[in-house]
Design an enzyme around this catalytic site. Sequence first.
Site, PDB file in Angstrom:
ATOM      1  CG  LEU A 126      33.305   0.714  35.726  1.00  0.00           C
ATOM      2  CD1 LEU A 126      31.996   0.152  36.283  1.00  0.00           C
ATOM      3  CD2 LEU A 126      34.392  -0.361  35.748  1.00  0.00           C
ATOM      4  N   PRO A 128      35.277   2.057  29.136  1.00  0.00           N
ATOM      5  CG  PRO A 128      37.564   1.631  28.961  1.00  0.00           C
ATOM      6  CD  PRO A 128      36.542   2.235  29.886  1.00  0.00           C
ATOM      7  CE1 TYR A 129      31.183  -5.096  31.734  1.00  0.00           C
ATOM      8  CE2 TYR A 129      29.946  -3.293  32.737  1.00  0.00           C
ATOM      9  CZ  TYR A 129      30.073  -4.634  32.422  1.00  0.00           C
ATOM     10  OH  TYR A 129      29.086  -5.507  32.799  1.00  0.00           O
ATOM     11  CE1 TYR A 130      26.883   2.013  32.222  1.00  0.00           C
ATOM     12  CE2 TYR A 130      28.849   1.506  33.517  1.00  0.00           C
ATOM     13  CZ  TYR A 130      27.480   1.696  33.439  1.00  0.00           C
ATOM     14  OH  TYR A 130      26.692   1.553  34.546  1.00  0.00           O
ATOM     15  CE  LYS A 133      27.142  -5.773  29.561  1.00  0.00           C
ATOM     16  NZ  LYS A 133      27.268  -7.250  29.367  1.00  0.00           N
TER      17      LYS A 133
END
Lengths: 214, 214
Positions: A126, A128-130, A133
Site C-alpha cells: 500500500l 502510494p496510500y501510505y 497519508k
Amino acid sequence: MKVAVVGANGQIGRHLIKLLDDSEQFNPNAIVRKEDQARSFKAEGIAASLVDLEASVEEISEGLRGADAVVFTAGSGGATDSDKTLLVDLDGAVKTMEAAKQVDIKRFIIVSALQAHHRENWNESLLPYYAAKHYADKELERSGLTYTIIRPGGLLNENGTGKVSAAENLSRGSIPREDVAKAIYASLTEEHTYNRGFDLISGNKPIEEAIKEI
Amino acid sequence: MKVAVVGANGQIGRHLIKLLDDSEQFNPNAIVRKEDQARSFKAEGIAASLVDLEASVEEISEGLRGADAVVFTAGSGGATDSDKTLLVDLDGAVKTMEAAKQVDIKRFIIVSALQAHHRENWNESLLPYYAAKHYADKELERSGLTYTIIRPGGLLNENGTGKVSAAENLSRGSIPREDVAKAIYASLTEEHTYNRGFDLISGNKPIEEAIKEI
C-alpha cells in the site's frame, strides 16, 4: 459541540456518527459526497451536508461551517486508482484543513494508518496510500489546528471489543473499525491527545484509559 | 562545485549536465536509475551514480555524497500511473531532500510546474501531478535546505532562445527545456534565488538578468 464527520458514509464514519448522535455532549454533521447518502442520514434525524473533496477550499468550508471540530475519515478506497489517492486522501485532506481554518474551526482529527510517520514501516502493498497519508499528516502537524492523528492498524469489520493498545509506535496489528470510531470519540475533547499522533491496535486497555496514557 | 543532477537522463537533465560539464565552475554528477544510462554518461567522461528514487533515504544519500548542490529534475513521466507520481515525484523528491541533509548538502533546486503553489491554477488535465509537485515543494520550503523552486510552464523540445520571463506568479505559457536548464544553471549560485520559488516561461529578458529581478 458540533462535530463535522468527513467521510460519514464510510464504515468508521457511520460508527462515529452513531456514537455522537447517542451522546449528550456532541451533535454530528454527516459530511458526505452523494445526495442519497445525505438523504439517508437526514431520514434518521442526523444533520448532513454535501461536500465534494475534489471541490475548492471555499466549497468545502461551506459544508463545515458551524462545526466546532472536524474528523477526517474519508478515503478514496481501494476501488479507485492513485489519482484519487493524491486528490482525495492527500489534497482533499489538506483542503479540509484549510477549509476548517477558514471557518474558525480549531479541532481536527484525522484517521491515518499505522506507522504512516515512519517510511521504513509502510505496508509494502500500500505504498502510494501510505505516502498520501504521510504527507497529509505532516501538513496537519504544521497547520496550526489542534490536531490528533490516529493511526490504526489493519481495519476489521467485526464488533469492537472496547480494548486497545495506543502508543506513538506499535508493531503491526489490527483493530475493528468500531473501536477506531470509539477512539476518535474519546479523543475529541481529551487534551492529552492534542497535537500528537498515535498508533492504535486491539489490546488490553479500555479505550479512554489507553489514550490517556499515550 | 559539484552538482548532483537527479534525473540526469531526462531532457532537462541532459541539457543541464552539458552546461555544467562545459563550465569552469561546476562538475556534474549524473544521477540516473539505470546501469546503461550511467555507462553512457561515463563514456562521455561525466561522473554518474546509480540511484533508485524508490529506495531508502540512506541509499539515495550514497549517490549524492560529495556533492555541493542537488538539482531534482526527475519525474515519473506520463507513461506511468499515479502510483509512481506519489512515489517518485512526491516521496522520491522528499527522500532526496532528506538524503541531501544526511550528507551535509545545503543547496537544493527542484524543477516544479507553473503555479504549482496555487491550487486554483493547476492544469486541470494534470491534477495528480500538480498535487505531487505542490506537496514536494512545500516540504522543500520547510526542509532547512537553501532551496530554489523553479516552476516552468509547458515544456517544449525546440531550441532555447535564452530569453525568459521569471516572476513569483505568471500566466500560463511555455518554455523550451533547454532554457529551463539554463535557468537552473544560472540559479545555482545566484543568491537572489535562494529560498524562493518562481514561475518561468519564455519571454524577453536574458535568463541571468531575469532571475536577478524576480
